[in-house]
Motif scaffolding. Sequence first.
Motif, short mmCIF file in Angstrom:
data_model
loop_
_atom_site.label_atom_id
_atom_site.label_comp_id
_atom_site.label_asym_id
_atom_site.label_seq_id
_atom_site.Cartn_x
_atom_site.Cartn_y
_atom_site.Cartn_z
N SER A 75 -4.00 -54.41 43.18
CA SER A 75 -4.55 -53.35 42.33
C SER A 75 -3.50 -52.90 41.31
CB SER A 75 -5.04 -52.18 43.17
OG SER A 75 -4.02 -51.75 44.05
N ILE A 76 -3.93 -52.19 40.32
CA ILE A 76 -3.02 -51.83 39.23
C ILE A 76 -2.20 -50.59 39.54
CG2 ILE A 76 -4.56 -52.88 37.52
CD1 ILE A 76 -5.35 -50.05 36.67
N PHE A 77 -1.06 -50.52 38.91
CA PHE A 77 -0.23 -49.33 38.95
C PHE A 77 0.12 -48.92 37.52
CE2 PHE A 77 0.56 -48.56 43.34
CZ PHE A 77 0.44 -49.79 43.97
N ASN A 78 0.41 -47.66 37.34
CA ASN A 78 0.79 -47.17 36.02
C ASN A 78 2.30 -47.06 35.85
OD1 ASN A 78 -1.84 -46.52 34.67
ND2 ASN A 78 -2.08 -45.44 36.60
N THR A 79 3.00 -47.12 36.95
CA THR A 79 4.46 -47.09 36.93
C THR A 79 4.98 -48.09 37.95
OG1 THR A 79 4.48 -44.73 36.38
CG2 THR A 79 6.53 -45.65 37.23
N TRP A 80 5.99 -48.85 37.54
CA TRP A 80 6.67 -49.75 38.48
C TRP A 80 8.13 -49.32 38.56
CZ3 TRP A 80 4.60 -53.40 41.61
CH2 TRP A 80 3.29 -53.86 41.33
N LEU A 81 8.65 -49.33 39.77
CA LEU A 81 10.02 -48.90 40.01
C LEU A 81 10.74 -49.96 40.83
CD1 LEU A 81 8.78 -45.43 41.17
CD2 LEU A 81 10.04 -45.75 39.07
N TRP A 82 12.01 -50.15 40.52
CA TRP A 82 12.84 -51.06 41.32
C TRP A 82 14.01 -50.27 41.91
CZ3 TRP A 82 11.85 -55.97 42.78
CH2 TRP A 82 10.81 -56.64 42.12
N CYS A 138 10.57 -53.02 45.35
CA CYS A 138 9.75 -52.57 44.24
C CYS A 138 8.85 -51.46 44.76
CB CYS A 138 8.91 -53.70 43.65
SG CYS A 138 7.65 -54.35 44.78
N ALA A 139 8.38 -50.64 43.86
CA ALA A 139 7.44 -49.59 44.21
C ALA A 139 6.50 -49.37 43.04
CB ALA A 139 8.19 -48.29 44.54
N GLY A 140 5.25 -49.05 43.38
CA GLY A 140 4.27 -48.76 42.35
C GLY A 140 3.78 -47.33 42.51
N ASP A 141 3.43 -46.73 41.40
CA ASP A 141 2.95 -45.35 41.45
C ASP A 141 1.84 -45.16 40.42
OD1 ASP A 141 3.19 -42.31 40.46
OD2 ASP A 141 3.96 -42.45 42.49
N ASN A 142 0.91 -44.26 40.76
CA ASN A 142 -0.16 -43.92 39.82
C ASN A 142 -0.12 -42.42 39.53
OD1 ASN A 142 -1.46 -46.43 39.28
ND2 ASN A 142 -2.31 -46.38 41.34
N TYR A 143 0.57 -42.08 38.47
CA TYR A 143 0.66 -40.69 38.00
C TYR A 143 1.07 -39.73 39.10
CZ TYR A 143 -1.93 -42.73 34.12
OH TYR A 143 -2.33 -43.52 33.08
N GLY A 144 1.96 -40.18 39.96
CA GLY A 144 2.46 -39.31 41.01
C GLY A 144 1.52 -39.11 42.17
N GLN A 145 0.41 -39.82 42.17
CA GLN A 145 -0.59 -39.60 43.22
C GLN A 145 -0.55 -40.64 44.33
OE1 GLN A 145 -2.47 -36.81 43.22
NE2 GLN A 145 -1.22 -36.34 41.42
#
Lengths: 110, 116
Positions: free
Chosen positions: A27-34, A89-96
């Motif tokens: 599924s999609i994420f709006n933010t990707w973090l490493w 890696c980490a994915g986030d959707n507007y902090g939710q």
Amino acid sequence: GQQLNQSPQSMFIQEGEDVSMNCTSSSIFNTWLWYKQEPGEGPVLLIALYKAGELTSNGRLTAQFGITRKDSFLNISASIPSDVGIYFCAGDNYGQNFVFGPGTRLSVLP
Amino acid sequence: GAVVSQHPSWVICKSGTSVKIECRSLDFQATTMFWYRQFPKQSLMLMATSNEGSKATYEQGVEKDKFLINHASLTLSTLTVTSAHPEDSSFYICSAKSVDRADEQYFGPGTRLTVT
């Protein structure tokens, strides 16, 4: 729930080599973090990506936010011994909805 | 900026006792803090989400009466492991989200708990 896959799970490379690892999601994420975690320490944020297609560098590290929003990759150029660790890696959707990947364990041989 | 500290960094306790771990955001305000545990060679496992001034939300399978979480201020959350047992031995890591940057989490250095 959402899950992330990271590949490879582990890698052994020679000092000086370039490294490439990636992270995928169904599924999609709006933010990707490493993040990088060294033994006995908490993860440290390396790079944050906010737009599809974005390519961001931090020293020898370069990460890209996939166009589909379902993946991201991290490259390390000219590896050195201190690059050893686990890269998450980490994915986030507007902090939710923050999801952590299983990690790629990197070993650098001198 | 965005520094998170944890105290203590390691603790050894006897079975049956309680242990409190503190997580502080040092240079930013955190409306939300998270508690993770990590077993050797594994990824971080989210235990609970802690919002300032309200009750924590626990992940499935995490006992809220055993892992007490208090988020009393915008810079401090505590995790108390009650009646600790050897199987509670683990690496506990907190993270915090800044009110300014809700899509990034900053992690503390972790607390290694050993229950004998």
